[in-house]
Design an enzyme around this catalytic site. Sequence first.
Site, PDB file in Angstrom:
ATOM      1  N   ASN A  95       0.798  -1.229   0.000  1.00 37.55           N
ATOM      2  CA  ASN A  95       0.000   0.000   0.000  1.00 37.55           C
ATOM      3  C   ASN A  95       0.833   1.284   0.000  1.00 37.55           C
ATOM      4  O   ASN A  95       0.390   2.308  -0.513  1.00 37.55           O
ATOM      5  CB  ASN A  95      -1.001   0.007   1.160  1.00 37.55           C
ATOM      6  CG  ASN A  95      -0.345  -0.120   2.517  1.00 37.55           C
ATOM      7  OD1 ASN A  95       0.711  -0.738   2.653  1.00 37.55           O
ATOM      8  ND2 ASN A  95      -0.957   0.442   3.529  1.00 37.55           N
ATOM      9  N   LYS A 140      11.543  -8.578   1.289  1.00 37.74           N
ATOM     10  CA  LYS A 140      10.553  -9.252   0.444  1.00 37.74           C
ATOM     11  C   LYS A 140       9.381  -8.303   0.296  1.00 37.74           C
ATOM     12  O   LYS A 140       8.678  -8.021   1.263  1.00 37.74           O
ATOM     13  CB  LYS A 140      10.081 -10.566   1.062  1.00 37.74           C
ATOM     14  CG  LYS A 140       9.001 -11.277   0.224  1.00 37.74           C
ATOM     15  CD  LYS A 140       8.425 -12.478   0.959  1.00 37.74           C
ATOM     16  CE  LYS A 140       7.391 -13.204   0.096  1.00 37.74           C
ATOM     17  NZ  LYS A 140       6.233 -12.359  -0.292  1.00 37.74           N
ATOM     18  N   HIS A 141       9.172  -7.799  -0.899  1.00 41.49           N
ATOM     19  CA  HIS A 141       8.060  -6.876  -1.118  1.00 41.49           C
ATOM     20  C   HIS A 141       6.823  -7.662  -1.539  1.00 41.49           C
ATOM     21  O   HIS A 141       6.908  -8.823  -1.964  1.00 41.49           O
ATOM     22  CB  HIS A 141       8.427  -5.846  -2.189  1.00 41.49           C
ATOM     23  CG  HIS A 141       7.957  -4.468  -1.867  1.00 41.49           C
ATOM     24  ND1 HIS A 141       6.800  -4.222  -1.142  1.00 41.49           N
ATOM     25  CD2 HIS A 141       8.453  -3.242  -2.157  1.00 41.49           C
ATOM     26  CE1 HIS A 141       6.625  -2.923  -0.999  1.00 41.49           C
ATOM     27  NE2 HIS A 141       7.618  -2.300  -1.604  1.00 41.49           N
ATOM     28  N   GLY A 194       1.659  -5.681   7.815  1.00 43.26           N
ATOM     29  CA  GLY A 194       0.583  -6.359   7.101  1.00 43.26           C
ATOM     30  C   GLY A 194      -0.590  -6.633   8.013  1.00 43.26           C
ATOM     31  O   GLY A 194      -0.777  -5.971   9.031  1.00 43.26           O
ATOM     32  N   SER A 195      -1.369  -7.623   7.671  1.00 42.54           N
ATOM     33  CA  SER A 195      -2.574  -7.937   8.426  1.00 42.54           C
ATOM     34  C   SER A 195      -2.230  -8.578   9.770  1.00 42.54           C
ATOM     35  O   SER A 195      -1.152  -9.140   9.959  1.00 42.54           O
ATOM     36  CB  SER A 195      -3.464  -8.887   7.629  1.00 42.54           C
ATOM     37  OG  SER A 195      -2.879 -10.186   7.568  1.00 42.54           O
ATOM     38  N   GLU A 213       4.024  -4.377  12.594  1.00 43.81           N
ATOM     39  CA  GLU A 213       3.118  -3.235  12.426  1.00 43.81           C
ATOM     40  C   GLU A 213       1.939  -3.761  11.619  1.00 43.81           C
ATOM     41  O   GLU A 213       2.053  -4.016  10.418  1.00 43.81           O
ATOM     42  CB  GLU A 213       3.851  -2.092  11.695  1.00 43.81           C
ATOM     43  CG  GLU A 213       3.154  -0.751  11.822  1.00 43.81           C
ATOM     44  CD  GLU A 213       2.087  -0.546  10.769  1.00 43.81           C
ATOM     45  OE1 GLU A 213       0.899  -0.749  11.112  1.00 43.81           O
ATOM     46  OE2 GLU A 213       2.417  -0.211   9.638  1.00 43.81           O
ATOM     47  N   LEU A 214       0.803  -3.914  12.309  1.00 49.33           N
ATOM     48  CA  LEU A 214      -0.305  -4.675  11.755  1.00 49.33           C
ATOM     49  C   LEU A 214      -1.529  -3.802  11.490  1.00 49.33           C
ATOM     50  O   LEU A 214      -1.460  -2.586  11.504  1.00 49.33           O
ATOM     51  CB  LEU A 214      -0.636  -5.834  12.698  1.00 49.33           C
ATOM     52  CG  LEU A 214       0.583  -6.676  13.112  1.00 49.33           C
ATOM     53  CD1 LEU A 214       0.188  -7.755  14.097  1.00 49.33           C
ATOM     54  CD2 LEU A 214       1.279  -7.277  11.897  1.00 49.33           C
ATOM     55  N   CYS A 231      -3.181   1.310   6.854  1.00 50.97           N
ATOM     56  CA  CYS A 231      -3.405   0.678   8.157  1.00 50.97           C
ATOM     57  C   CYS A 231      -3.874   1.689   9.196  1.00 50.97           C
ATOM     58  O   CYS A 231      -4.703   1.375  10.051  1.00 50.97           O
ATOM     59  CB  CYS A 231      -2.135  -0.027   8.627  1.00 50.97           C
ATOM     60  SG  CYS A 231      -0.690   1.037   8.713  1.00 50.97           S
ATOM     61  N   GLU A 257     -11.051  -4.796  10.108  1.00 50.15           N
ATOM     62  CA  GLU A 257     -10.426  -3.739   9.318  1.00 50.15           C
ATOM     63  C   GLU A 257     -10.978  -3.806   7.906  1.00 50.15           C
ATOM     64  O   GLU A 257     -10.929  -4.847   7.254  1.00 50.15           O
ATOM     65  CB  GLU A 257      -8.901  -3.904   9.277  1.00 50.15           C
ATOM     66  CG  GLU A 257      -8.233  -2.846   8.407  1.00 50.15           C
ATOM     67  CD  GLU A 257      -6.723  -2.923   8.433  1.00 50.15           C
ATOM     68  OE1 GLU A 257      -6.077  -1.856   8.437  1.00 50.15           O
ATOM     69  OE2 GLU A 257      -6.191  -4.051   8.453  1.00 50.15           O
TER      70      GLU A 257
END
Length: 465
Positions: free
Chosen positions: A138, A161-162, A213-214, A235-236, A269, A366
């Site tokens: 994002n 790793k993208h 990510g999630s 960081e979620l 996020c 979310e």
Amino acid sequence: MTTEKKEKITTINPLNGKEIKSYEYMSADKLNNVIQKCHEAFLEWKQEEVSERATVIKAIGKALMDNKKELASLMTDEMGKLLTQSYQEIELCAAICEYSAEKAPSEFEDIERELEDGERGIISFSPLGVIYGIQPWNYPVYQVMRYAIASLVAGNGVLMKHASNVTGTGAMLEKILHEAGLPAHLFSQLIIDHDQSDEVIKHKLVRGVTFTGSSDAGQSIGEKTGAALKKSVLELGSNDAYIVLEDADLKVAVEMCVKGRVYNNGETCIAAKRFIVVDSVYEPFKKAFVEAMSNLKMGDPNSEDSDLGPMARKDLRETMHEQVLKSVEKGAVILCGGKIPEGEGYFYPATVLGSVKTGQPAYEEEIFGPVAALIKAKDETDAFRIANDSRFGLGGGIFSKDEKRAAKLAANHFDTGMIFINTFGLAKPAMPFGGVKDSGFGREHGGFGMKEFVNVKSIVLAGSE
């Protein structure tokens, strides 16, 4: 039943569904070689003075700006964000480089302490080694730079790793960083699948892992890093609540809440997602908010006339729309939007759901896109109860003309890592970024991020007799 492993990644433009480029996955041998090379580069990099590392970091900031036009265009093509916001993202990353270069020398200075019996203590900060980052799509440049710059200036090596749909952006970043003067192999993009990623986490030369990510994916990563006894930063996701109090300036509140919900096409996020409005101002806020959201224009993200670009992937749009439909099934009401438009591109209109209550996806989960959940609170106390009635705790907001009181409410009553008063959540290089509860742990930015992946050493000297 087994499925055949894909041999390549193909990036897709969400504006029209057309292929951009394909990338081959790394072999196991190549992956191991990249990790080894990064470790070897780290062994030399860590010996550089912090001031020398800072000089390179500053050069990276300049290189990002020098390549801004091409990099921004690629970001927009790969994930659909407005081109103007792609430019803003790169400018933020350049500011992160400037801040890190300026602050690192003082952040990593030894700390001396007088101890009992004439002993002296020295606290030093040593880099850990190779840090592995698993990053989302994002904010294709910012998500990488916020951990990579902090890790590099601390003296670490960086692997990344993208997300597959922004692989091209990752490749361009690798090129920019090394052309700016970063030593070879010190930063490398890994084009790998999930099974290979698990092997990277376990690799003996990898000393730390950071993931954005999630929450579900973060739980899995947390289990793997814990099993490997490696430091991690997670960081979620979140469903951030923005509270509108009785004394709020409604014009400001509406403007900022709209921006907070649809910035980056709502795929953030820390975006404003639940809008909790006290009963006394609920109706006027609702009317103005729904009108403003209804007036937003979807279109080509490269056009300055567009307020919303397409969502990053078709499956993400489908998942979000299903959350909207399930919320309606459980009693929510669509006040605007809520329908997938015809035509090409993965567009979804700015949407407001009213009558949002517990048990609905719009309240509990979310929603990663331009869908706002509008909730009425009886009063201020009820508003904070609703805001904290969440498994998440990343950010939030308060709208009130009494900023001093609002700041006190934020400090004492908001169970989140970040709170924004009369504005909406955007990262600031000088302020720590991170959350609590299912939104993860650890901090980035504000000097805190630089020390997430260092060895804090205690050195005790006997002193003179």
